[in-house]
Design a protein around this motif. Structure first.
Motif, short mmCIF file in Angstrom:
data_model
loop_
_atom_site.label_atom_id
_atom_site.label_comp_id
_atom_site.label_asym_id
_atom_site.label_seq_id
_atom_site.Cartn_x
_atom_site.Cartn_y
_atom_site.Cartn_z
N VAL A 136 18.76 54.67 43.82
CA VAL A 136 18.72 55.35 45.11
C VAL A 136 19.54 56.63 45.02
O VAL A 136 20.72 56.59 44.69
CB VAL A 136 19.28 54.44 46.22
CG1 VAL A 136 19.32 55.18 47.56
CG2 VAL A 136 18.47 53.16 46.33
N SER A 137 18.91 57.76 45.30
CA SER A 137 19.60 59.03 45.17
C SER A 137 19.01 60.07 46.12
O SER A 137 17.79 60.26 46.14
CB SER A 137 19.51 59.55 43.73
OG SER A 137 20.16 60.81 43.60
N ALA A 138 19.87 60.73 46.88
CA ALA A 138 19.41 61.80 47.78
C ALA A 138 19.27 63.11 47.02
O ALA A 138 18.24 63.79 47.10
CB ALA A 138 20.38 61.96 48.94
N GLY A 139 20.30 63.49 46.26
CA GLY A 139 20.28 64.78 45.57
C GLY A 139 19.70 64.75 44.18
O GLY A 139 19.47 65.80 43.57
N LEU A 140 19.44 63.55 43.65
CA LEU A 140 18.86 63.39 42.30
C LEU A 140 19.73 64.05 41.24
O LEU A 140 19.22 64.60 40.25
CB LEU A 140 17.43 63.92 42.25
CG LEU A 140 16.44 63.26 43.20
CD1 LEU A 140 15.05 63.87 43.05
CD2 LEU A 140 16.37 61.76 42.98
N ASP A 141 21.05 63.98 41.43
CA ASP A 141 21.98 64.52 40.45
C ASP A 141 22.17 63.50 39.35
O ASP A 141 23.21 62.84 39.24
CB ASP A 141 23.32 64.86 41.13
CG ASP A 141 24.31 65.47 40.16
OD1 ASP A 141 23.88 65.94 39.08
OD2 ASP A 141 25.52 65.47 40.47
#
Length: 274
Positions: A136-141
């Motif tokens: 789970v990642s919002a910024g895909l960093d």
């Protein structure tokens, strides 16, 4: 390992005997359970009356006596061999392991591996050789050149929002072993939508290993069905995170104790939504 709850004829002490025995013929210290016994103790709920299996999301976390979910940023120092056996068993029972991006970075996540001890059981349950990992990642960093994203046995899923950075979505989609799943209209992931998206892909036996931020989001969204909490007999003080972080819920969620095991002072508790 000893079963402390629920109390049965096997956990109760014989008349005039020593308390704390877990099975007939065992001493008070118990014995090491087989993986099959652990799998039976942690089995997911079965299909419903119509044969359909509804998604069931369980969390597996470890905490010290003073509430720390990690020491110096990692959970390994507060774990134990028995905790790792439970950890491996819960993974082997799951269709997918849901994990936050920060935990992937801190814990050095690798792809889930196939385990020969569980191969027959997974095949009988209609599961693949190993659970998928869903990040789970919002910024895909994230470093999409890592084995988790390039060479997993089962494709890694990256859950993000529709408004995530387009270049990062492209980078994720370019990784050979990665599939992007949109589970939110903004930059972040909607937990309820994530559960539905995974279930639509046949992943109904869900396991999350955190971290605390992700678990807090799942709790706040009301989608957590079960918590498997290892209580480590340790005190670490400091300012370590709890097992769940983020905003508090409006009303506390009540869970019911389903089972409790013990080995070497570690308690292995299992709570389900009341």
């Amino acid at each position: 390992m000893r079963r402390l709850f629920p109390v049965t004829d096997e956990t109760a002490a014989p008349a005039g005997g020593t308390t704390g025995t877990s099975r007939a013929g065992e001493g008070p210290e118990g014995r090491e359970w087989s993986l099959a016994e652990l799998a039976a103790a942690y089995a997911y709920p079965g299909p419903g009356p119509g044969g359909d299996r509804q998604p069931w999301l369980r969390a597996n976390m470890v905490s010290t006596l003073d509430g720390a979910a990690q020491h110096e940023g990692r959970s390994q120092p507060i774990s134990s061999p028995a905790d790792m056996r439970v950890f491996g068993t819960l993974r082997a029972l799951a269709d997918v392991v849901l994990v936050g991006a920060e935990t992937v970075r801190l814990e050095g996540y690798r792809p889930a591996r196939a385990r020969a001890e569980f191969a027959a059981a997974r095949e009988a349950a209609g599961q693949g050789p190993a659970p998928a990992v869903a990040v789970v990642s919002a910024g895909l960093d994230l470093d999409f050149s890592l084995p988790l994203f390039t060479t997993p046995l089962v494709d890694t899923l990256v859950l993000t929002g529709a408004a995530a950075p387009p270049d990062r979505i492209a980078a994720a989609e370019a990784a050979a072993g990665t599939r992007v799943v949109i589970a939110g209209d903004g930059t972040g992931v909607d937990p309820a939508r994530a559960v539905r998206a995974l279930a639509e892909r046949g992943h109904t036996r869900l396991l999350t290993e955190g971290g605390p931020r992700l678990l807090g989001q799942l709790v706040a969204a009301g989608v957590l069905d079960e918590l498997c909490l290892t209580v480590a007999p340790m005190l670490v003080a400091g300012d370590a995170q709890r097992i769940a972080g983020g905003p508090s819920v409006t009303l506390p969620s009540r869970f019911t104790l389903k089972s409790m095991l013990e080995e070497d002072g570690f308690l292995f508790t299992r709570y389900a939504r009341s």
